[in-house]
Write a protein that holds these residues in place. Sequence first.
Motif, PDB file in Angstrom:
ATOM      1  N   GLU A   1       0.837  -1.199   0.000  1.00  0.00           N
ATOM      2  CA  GLU A   1       0.000   0.000   0.000  1.00  0.00           C
ATOM      3  C   GLU A   1       0.871   1.248   0.000  1.00  0.00           C
ATOM      4  O   GLU A   1       1.994   1.249   0.508  1.00  0.00           O
ATOM      5  CB  GLU A   1      -0.936   0.022   1.202  1.00  0.00           C
TER       6      GLU A   1
ATOM      7  N   ARG B   1      -5.685   3.430   1.823  1.00  0.00           N
ATOM      8  CA  ARG B   1      -5.892   1.977   1.860  1.00  0.00           C
ATOM      9  C   ARG B   1      -7.171   1.551   1.154  1.00  0.00           C
ATOM     10  O   ARG B   1      -7.229   0.475   0.558  1.00  0.00           O
ATOM     11  CB  ARG B   1      -5.914   1.532   3.332  1.00  0.00           C
TER      12      ARG B   1
ATOM     13  N   GLN C   1     -10.239   3.019  -4.501  1.00  0.00           N
ATOM     14  CA  GLN C   1     -10.546   2.153  -5.641  1.00  0.00           C
ATOM     15  C   GLN C   1     -10.659   3.002  -6.898  1.00  0.00           C
ATOM     16  O   GLN C   1     -11.514   3.895  -6.947  1.00  0.00           O
ATOM     17  CB  GLN C   1     -11.850   1.372  -5.380  1.00  0.00           C
TER      18      GLN C   1
ATOM     19  N   ALA D   1      -6.717   1.351  -6.545  1.00  0.00           N
ATOM     20  CA  ALA D   1      -5.639   1.637  -5.618  1.00  0.00           C
ATOM     21  C   ALA D   1      -4.662   2.654  -6.216  1.00  0.00           C
ATOM     22  O   ALA D   1      -4.578   2.802  -7.442  1.00  0.00           O
ATOM     23  CB  ALA D   1      -4.894   0.344  -5.278  1.00  0.00           C
TER      24      ALA D   1
END
Length: 304
Positions: free
Chosen positions: A80, A86, A89, A91
């Motif tokens: 990450e 974290r 979306q 990522a």
Amino acid sequence: MPLSPDLIALLAPPAPTRLPLPAAAHPAPGVRLLRGAVYSAPTDTRPLELDLWLPDEPQGVLPVIVYLHGGAWRTGTRGEMSPRMRDWQPAPFARLARAGFAVASIDYRLSGEAPYPAQLDDVTAALAWLDARAAELALDTRRMVTWGESAGAHLAALLALTAPAAVSGCVVWYGPADLTTLPGQAPPGAYDPADPSTPEALLIGAAIADAPDRARTASPVTHVTADAPPFLVLHGTDDAVIPLAQGAQLAAALRDAGADVDFRPVPGADHLWAGLPDEDVERCFHTSLAFARSHTTDQGPIGA
């Protein structure tokens, strides 16, 4: 009975540059991920791995972002970019791949495994691995930006400053710049330079007060020269872990040497971008992406 040279050669593991690449995963549309490629095999410790995020259909050879995770040199994961991101979306690494970059997110030995300079040795070895496999992976390692947060930003800066010919730019998010001045810049009573258990002391293997030369050697400001690549330094004004003065000190050292630096204090931000609204965290990310794009486009276009 001693082993024969032939048996020793047979037992030796293959060089990481000759190992098969991991099978590709597709964690997001338009993105290919090679997870867990071994780039180095130090003796007496675990193999070191990197994740390589790539656009599914690259337009020519790819500029490279080398990302180094935080975690006080004691913990952290290459999986990450930052705890605040974290749940993004797609990522962050997938977003960078969609923007036309290859992103190598790298493991390195933690302070519980080996003291400094093992960490710098590891990330330097990762550059060598990327360079050795550049043709195979369609990477342009002449266009490379290092980027990290916190402890990873410290290593990203060190890597950019000790291998400047290989690095086109460096993004520093709230990273330590000078381990010798850090105790004096922290709030009163917050940092004891004689304490051997601070993250910085564990990194160099001794309390800062007991090993000032070692602390200086492990500090990015020590390695600043006029040949440094361009830097972008983002640092929260309310950082209670690594004071804003560390970012200001790195920027001042770069300016004094005649290097190019863009220093941007981030109002209201604590460490790890805590306290920032989500839209401001996004702004930090996009500012950094724009910097990486601007310093890797000299030798060819990058996809949008």
